[in-house]
Structures are given as structure tokens and as C-alpha cells.
Design a protein around this motif. Structure first.
Motif, PDB file in Angstrom:
ATOM      1  N   GLU A 125      -8.335  -5.110  11.297  1.00 36.77           N
ATOM      2  CA  GLU A 125      -7.798  -3.910  11.945  1.00 36.77           C
ATOM      3  C   GLU A 125      -8.171  -2.650  11.170  1.00 36.77           C
ATOM      4  N   VAL A 126      -8.508  -1.595  11.925  1.00 38.87           N
ATOM      5  CA  VAL A 126      -8.667  -0.283  11.306  1.00 38.87           C
ATOM      6  C   VAL A 126      -7.341   0.441  11.542  1.00 38.87           C
ATOM      7  N   PHE A 127      -6.642   0.684  10.435  1.00 37.69           N
ATOM      8  CA  PHE A 127      -5.284   1.213  10.508  1.00 37.69           C
ATOM      9  C   PHE A 127      -5.245   2.634   9.978  1.00 37.69           C
ATOM     10  N   GLY A 128      -4.762   3.547  10.783  1.00 30.60           N
ATOM     11  CA  GLY A 128      -4.705   4.953  10.385  1.00 30.60           C
ATOM     12  C   GLY A 128      -3.350   5.294   9.787  1.00 30.60           C
ATOM     13  N   PHE A 129      -3.382   6.068   8.707  1.00 32.24           N
ATOM     14  CA  PHE A 129      -2.160   6.475   8.037  1.00 32.24           C
ATOM     15  C   PHE A 129      -2.143   7.991   8.115  1.00 32.24           C
ATOM     16  N   LEU A 130      -1.364   8.481   9.060  1.00 32.46           N
ATOM     17  CA  LEU A 130      -1.474   9.867   9.461  1.00 32.46           C
ATOM     18  C   LEU A 130      -0.238  10.659   9.079  1.00 32.46           C
ATOM     19  N   GLY A 131      -0.458  11.837   8.546  1.00 25.22           N
ATOM     20  CA  GLY A 131       0.682  12.681   8.235  1.00 25.22           C
ATOM     21  C   GLY A 131       0.203  14.030   7.769  1.00 25.22           C
ATOM     22  N   PRO A 132       1.055  15.044   7.930  1.00 28.61           N
ATOM     23  CA  PRO A 132       0.660  16.382   7.485  1.00 28.61           C
ATOM     24  C   PRO A 132       0.545  16.444   5.960  1.00 28.61           C
ATOM     25  N   ASN A 133       0.011  17.537   5.450  1.00 28.20           N
ATOM     26  CA  ASN A 133      -0.131  17.703   3.996  1.00 28.20           C
ATOM     27  C   ASN A 133       1.224  17.497   3.323  1.00 28.20           C
ATOM     28  N   GLY A 134       1.201  16.743   2.240  1.00 26.07           N
ATOM     29  CA  GLY A 134       2.431  16.521   1.485  1.00 26.07           C
ATOM     30  C   GLY A 134       3.339  15.440   2.054  1.00 26.07           C
ATOM     31  N   ALA A 135       2.868  14.723   3.082  1.00 27.34           N
ATOM     32  CA  ALA A 135       3.703  13.697   3.731  1.00 27.34           C
ATOM     33  C   ALA A 135       3.920  12.485   2.835  1.00 27.34           C
ATOM     34  N   GLY A 136       2.966  12.229   1.943  1.00 27.54           N
ATOM     35  CA  GLY A 136       3.102  11.072   1.047  1.00 27.54           C
ATOM     36  C   GLY A 136       2.004  10.040   1.203  1.00 27.54           C
ATOM     37  N   LYS A 137       0.901  10.427   1.826  1.00 27.77           N
ATOM     38  CA  LYS A 137      -0.203   9.483   2.055  1.00 27.77           C
ATOM     39  C   LYS A 137      -0.840   9.038   0.737  1.00 27.77           C
ATOM     40  N   THR A 138      -1.236  10.017  -0.069  1.00 28.29           N
ATOM     41  CA  THR A 138      -1.904   9.672  -1.330  1.00 28.29           C
ATOM     42  C   THR A 138      -0.945   8.926  -2.257  1.00 28.29           C
ATOM     43  N   THR A 139       0.304   9.342  -2.266  1.00 30.20           N
ATOM     44  CA  THR A 139       1.307   8.655  -3.098  1.00 30.20           C
ATOM     45  C   THR A 139       1.391   7.182  -2.698  1.00 30.20           C
ATOM     46  N   THR A 140       1.443   6.908  -1.409  1.00 26.59           N
ATOM     47  CA  THR A 140       1.515   5.521  -0.927  1.00 26.59           C
ATOM     48  C   THR A 140       0.272   4.750  -1.347  1.00 26.59           C
ATOM     49  N   ILE A 141      -0.889   5.377  -1.164  1.00 27.06           N
ATOM     50  CA  ILE A 141      -2.150   4.709  -1.500  1.00 27.06           C
ATOM     51  C   ILE A 141      -2.229   4.445  -3.001  1.00 27.06           C
ATOM     52  N   ARG A 142      -1.759   5.388  -3.804  1.00 25.65           N
ATOM     53  CA  ARG A 142      -1.773   5.168  -5.259  1.00 25.65           C
ATOM     54  C   ARG A 142      -0.911   3.966  -5.631  1.00 25.65           C
ATOM     55  N   MET A 143       0.195   3.788  -4.920  1.00 23.79           N
ATOM     56  CA  MET A 143       1.033   2.601  -5.178  1.00 23.79           C
ATOM     57  C   MET A 143       0.323   1.331  -4.710  1.00 23.79           C
ATOM     58  N   MET A 144      -0.404   1.431  -3.595  1.00 29.50           N
ATOM     59  CA  MET A 144      -1.094   0.252  -3.055  1.00 29.50           C
ATOM     60  C   MET A 144      -2.184  -0.269  -3.987  1.00 29.50           C
ATOM     61  N   VAL A 145      -2.782   0.637  -4.765  1.00 32.90           N
ATOM     62  CA  VAL A 145      -3.862   0.203  -5.655  1.00 32.90           C
ATOM     63  C   VAL A 145      -3.402   0.123  -7.109  1.00 32.90           C
ATOM     64  N   GLY A 146      -2.093   0.245  -7.329  1.00 30.35           N
ATOM     65  CA  GLY A 146      -1.545   0.065  -8.667  1.00 30.35           C
ATOM     66  C   GLY A 146      -1.747   1.251  -9.596  1.00 30.35           C
ATOM     67  N   LEU A 147      -2.076   2.431  -9.042  1.00 25.56           N
ATOM     68  CA  LEU A 147      -2.237   3.617  -9.883  1.00 25.56           C
ATOM     69  C   LEU A 147      -0.894   4.290 -10.151  1.00 25.56           C
ATOM     70  N   MET A 148       0.129   3.851  -9.388  1.00 29.44           N
ATOM     71  CA  MET A 148       1.456   4.432  -9.555  1.00 29.44           C
ATOM     72  C   MET A 148       2.475   3.311  -9.344  1.00 29.44           C
TER      73      MET A 148
END
Ligand SMILES: Nc1ncnc2c1ncn2[C@@H]1O[C@H](COP(=O)(O)OP(=O)(O)OP(=O)(O)O)[C@@H](O)[C@H]1O
Ligand SMILES: [Mg+2]
Length: 306
Positions: free
Chosen positions: A32-55
Motif C-alpha cells: 500500500e502507498v499510504f499518505g500521511f497528510l497534515g498542515p505544517n506543525g501537525a506532527g508528521k516528521t515527529t511521527t516519522i522520527r519515532m518510526m525510524v527510532g530517531l526519537m
């Protein structure tokens, strides 16, 4: 839908008393190609950083192919390919030399695999040129090629369309979809632009202020079911409203001989039939389709950057 490759369970991130991500729960299956959509500051990068163990995760868990990123990091991360920050590339080496260089650091990557990923991202024609001669889109393809060398089950891309022109976005969509189809990879891609997500994703999750507010399918059958305002131009609007009411349906007078209803295509045909049977002359039918973009703005609108 296959097995979920990535599962977010009540993922919460708090920093300094502020909740950046609030009980985020979602599953992405393979292919599946899954889109993670949200306005600036919504928390996209924060979530991704947790997904890859950077946070670290404050509470909840992220499972990748069944392995917890918090407790079984090595096992979980093995299945992940990601571009979070700009990937480091050697500009004075060719794309191919860069890939070979990275391939040497991963056990078991053959030159056959290198050629395979080059084909997947459509870089065959330019792979032996120096990276410094690449356009932004080509550099990005090279980054994706590098990220998928080890055959990850999950590919994570944070805002991959940034800086790409419409043609570049279209190409990105094509090769991401190829990758999902041919390699069964789940692709998790973030963006703040819905119009781009609509083109490349099977499903889109919308987040705002760290909260999941909606998950919806984009491709396939759902598209025709998009709710629209359907506007009928008729000879007698009052009678038209009565005809609708007699069948238990709601219509709205739009003035100037116009009557509006809300529904999908099938509903438009049904209303038209009712009007004709009820002796109402229909001069015109117009569907005022509410795009997903409009719906996204309605859902997230007015709150600004969180
Ligand atoms: N290390 C941190 N410490 C404190 N707050 C942070 C930290 N990292 C991010 N934030 C805050 O978390 C919120 C979400 O940021 P994040 O970067 O995840 O948003 P985003 O959805 O990726 O936005 P953009 O579309 O602008 O990239 C923002 O309010 C940001 O200020
Ligand atoms: Mg971001």
C-alpha cells in the motif's frame, strides 16, 4: 488488505509538557502507498522520527513486521528504508558508484540488485552520470534507490514531493506505485498537500495537532462515491422540492430556478427520475463536486499552524 507491516498503537509523544502526538493508531499493509497528510506543525516528521527510532516514544508502541521499534529495534529497523533528512550522496561520483558504495556496506547486496533498484526508480538513462549533474527529482530517485537496496518491507519518505515540479511528482507517484506493486513494499509518505497525495496514495490519514482526524481510501471505488452538491435547474423549484419531500428526500432551494441536493452520481440519477416522473422539467444538472482538498481544508481549516 495484507498483514500490516507497520502498526502504530496509541503512539504518544510529549516534550516539555506539550503533547506533540496524541494516541496515534494506524495500520499500513504491504503493497500500500499510504499518505500521511497534515498542515505544517501537525506532527508528521515527529511521527516519522519515532518510526525510524530517531526519537523515543513517550507511550504506545510502533510495530514493524511485528517487532517493536522501542524494544526490538534491530529486528524492527531491518525492514525499514527511509529518507528523513537529505540522504548523503557523493556529488563527484556517478549515481551508480554511489549505490555500489552503499551496497558494499550492506551484506548480500548483489550488482544485480543494484541494477534492479535503478530500473525501479527509472534512472537507467542517467545512472552513470555524476550526481552533481542530476536534477532534484533525479537526486531524490537515487535516494529512494539507496533506501530500498536492502529490500525493506516499509519505505518511509518525509515530504518527498518538496521541490518537485508537477512532472516530477507524477514520476514519483509512478515509481512509488511500481515499488508497492512489484516489491510488495508498504510506502509511508508524508505531505501537507492533499492534491499530491490524491495522485499517489491508496489511503490517506489526516493529522492535525498530533491527532488522527480521518483515514480514507483514495483509489478505486471510493472515488465515484464522492459526495457532491448536485444542482438541478428546473421549471418549478417549489414543486420540485415537494416531489423530493414526498419521497422523504431533502432539497434546498438555490433561487433562480435551482434546487440542490447532496449525494453521489447514483443519487443524481434517482432525483432526476423523480423530477421527470413528477412532471418537473429539468433543464440542466450540474455536480458541484467537493474535492478531497476542500474536505481536507474544511476538516483542518481555520486553526492555522499547531
Ligand atoms: N524536538 C522538539 N521539541 C519540541 N517541540 C518539537 C520538537 N520537534 C517538533 N516539535 C513540535 O512538534 C510539532 C510538530 O512538528 P513536526 O515537525 O512533527 O510537524 P510536521 O507535521 O512535520 O510539519 P511540517 O509540515 O512543517 O514539516 C510542532 O509544533 C513542533 O514545533
Ligand atoms: Mg515535517
Amino acid at each position: 488488505m495484507g498483514q500490516p507491516i507497520v502498526r502504530l498503537q496509541d503512539v504518544t509523544k510529549r516534550i516539555g509538557g506539550r503533547t506533540l502526538i496524541d494516541k496515534l493508531t494506524l495500520d499500513v499493509p504491504s503493497g500500500e502507498v499510504f499518505g500521511f497528510l497534515g498542515p505544517n506543525g501537525a506532527g508528521k516528521t515527529t511521527t516519522i522520527r519515532m518510526m525510524v527510532g530517531l526519537m523515543s516514544i513517550t507511550s504506545g508502541d510502533i510495530l514493524i513486521d511485528g517487532h517493536s521499534i522501542s524494544n526490538q529495534f534491530e529486528k524492527a529497523i531491518r525492514h525499514v528504508g527511509a529518507i528523513v533528512e537529505n540522504p548523503e550522496m557523493y556529488k563527484y561520483m556517478s549515481g551508480y558508484q554511489n549505490l555500489i558504495h552503499f551496497a558494499r556496506m550492506i551484506p548480500g547486496i548483489t550488482s544485480h540488485r543494484v541494477r534492479e533498484v535503478v530500473a525501479l526508480v527509472g534512472l537507467e538513462g542517467r545512472i552513470h552520470d555524476k550526481v552533481k549533474t542530476y536534477s532534484l527529482g533525479m537526486r531524490q530517485r537515487l535516494g529512494v534507490a539507496q533506501a530500498i537496496l536492502h529490500k525493506p518491507k516499509l519505505l518511509i519518505l518525509d515530504e518527498p514531493t518538496n521541490g518537485l515540479d508537477p512532472a516530477g511528482i507524477r514520476e514519483l507517484r509512478d515509481y512509488l506505485r511500481n515499488m508497492a506493486r512489484q516489491e510488495g513494499v508498504a510506502v509511508f509518505v508524508s505531505s501537507h498537500l492533499l492534491s499530491e497525495m490524491e495522485l499517489m496514495c491508496d489511503r490517506v490519514a489526516i493529522i492535525q495537532n498530533g491527532r488522527l482526524i480521518d483515514v480514507r481510501s483514495i483509489q478505486g471505488t471510493d472515488k465515484s462515491a464522492v459526495i457532491a452538491r448536485i444542482i438541478f435547474e428546473v421549471d418549478r423549484p417549489e414543486n420540485a422540492l415537494e416531489v423530493l419531500a414526498a419521497s422523504g428526500l431533502a432539497g434546498i432551494s438555490e433561487g433562480a430556478g435551482m434546487v440542490a441536493v447532496e449525494g453521489d452520481k447514483a443519487f443524481a440519477a434517482q432525483v432526476n427520475e423523480l423530477f421527470v416522473k413528477g412532471g418537473i422539467k429539468v433543464y440542466g444538472i450540474r455536480a458541484d463536486i467537493k474535492s478531497l482538498e476542500d474536505q481536507f481544508l474544511e476538516m483542518t481549516g481555520g486553526e492555522g499552524i499547531g
